[in-house]
Write a protein that holds these residues in place. Structure first.
Motif, PDB file in Angstrom:
ATOM      1  N   LEU A 192       0.809  -1.225   0.000  1.00  0.00           N
ATOM      2  CA  LEU A 192       0.000   0.000   0.000  1.00  0.00           C
ATOM      3  C   LEU A 192       0.841   1.273   0.000  1.00  0.00           C
ATOM      4  O   LEU A 192       0.293   2.369  -0.102  1.00  0.00           O
ATOM      5  N   ALA A 193       2.132   1.136   0.086  1.00  0.00           N
ATOM      6  CA  ALA A 193       2.985   2.331   0.061  1.00  0.00           C
ATOM      7  C   ALA A 193       2.899   3.045  -1.279  1.00  0.00           C
ATOM      8  O   ALA A 193       3.115   4.263  -1.357  1.00  0.00           O
ATOM      9  N   ALA A 194       2.571   2.313  -2.339  1.00  0.00           N
ATOM     10  CA  ALA A 194       2.574   2.900  -3.683  1.00  0.00           C
ATOM     11  C   ALA A 194       1.189   3.208  -4.217  1.00  0.00           C
ATOM     12  O   ALA A 194       1.066   3.758  -5.313  1.00  0.00           O
ATOM     13  N   GLN A 195       0.144   2.872  -3.463  1.00  0.00           N
ATOM     14  CA  GLN A 195      -1.214   3.071  -3.970  1.00  0.00           C
ATOM     15  C   GLN A 195      -2.194   3.096  -2.803  1.00  0.00           C
ATOM     16  O   GLN A 195      -1.923   2.530  -1.745  1.00  0.00           O
ATOM     17  N   PRO A 196      -3.354   3.741  -2.971  1.00  0.00           N
ATOM     18  CA  PRO A 196      -4.278   3.882  -1.845  1.00  0.00           C
ATOM     19  C   PRO A 196      -5.111   2.641  -1.547  1.00  0.00           C
ATOM     20  O   PRO A 196      -5.594   2.479  -0.433  1.00  0.00           O
TER      21      PRO A 196
END
Length: 206
Positions: free
Chosen positions: A146-150
């Motif tokens: 989830l660090a790269a997308q919501p």
């Protein structure tokens, strides 16, 4: 009209209730299992030979069981472009995390749930400690994703968020020590703002 059998306190039933709300579908809900009983009745076994919940019947008479399969069915039939990503790459992301729940996350979650909620008198404390450690590592994987997308499947909520979202709500309710997972926490906050999640998932564990 859609008809759903299963008690609302079951995490597997919560997945389907939340999906139904996200899709804005009208449905009839029959509480079944736990304090409501009925799982061993001949009428219910005719619908679901496993005697488990949930079971979903669509208006055309089609029957569905296994919670993730039901969520996929609803998403594919009623949620193209929303819960069901039309892009195969995004859909694959949702799919693989859905499958990861029962194959990898489910067992340590079950150990803590039984130890804290279902049967604390007979809890295996060593198994619970091992499950707590294992879950810290597993939820760390979700946090990194989830660090790269919501959301699990990308920029918007999809079917992939539903099984994981139901389980993270439970994990956050266990009286354990948890690592600091800021991306997971932000994702949970986004889920909490959704009416269906608040109504069906943010409820006391039973």
């Amino acid at each position: 009209m859609l008809k759903l059998w299963g008690r609302g306190s079951s995490v597997n039933v919560q997945k389907v209730l939340w999906a139904l709300d996200e899709l804005g579908l009208p449905y009839a809900h029959v509480p079944l299992g736990g304090p409501f009983g009925g799982l061993d009745s001949s009428d219910y076994r005719a619908l679901n030979p496993n005697g488990l919940v949930p079971t979903l019947q669509d208006g055309d008479g089609s029957l569905h069981w296994e919670s993730n399969a039901i969520v996929r069915y609803l998403a594919a039939r009623y949620g193209a472009g929303t819960l069901w990503p039309e892009d195969p790459v995004a859909r694959s992301a949702a799919d693989r995390w859905m499958d990861w729940v029962p194959t990898t996350l489910g067992e340590p979650m079950r150990v803590l749930f039984w130890g804290f909620v279902r049967d604390p008198v007979n809890a295996d404390l060593n198994a619970m400690a091992a499950a707590e450690t294992r879950l810290a590592e597993l939820w760390g994987r979700v946090d990194a994703h989830l660090a790269a997308q919501p959301f699990i499947g990308g920029e918007r909520l999809t079917m992939g968020d539903i099984p994981l979202g139901c389980h993270v709500q439970r994990w956050l309710g266990f009286p354990i020590t948890r690592p600091d997972l800021p991306h997971l926490a932000a994702w949970h906050a986004r889920l909490s703002a959704r009416p269906g999640f608040a109504r069906h998932v943010m409820v006391p564990m039973q």
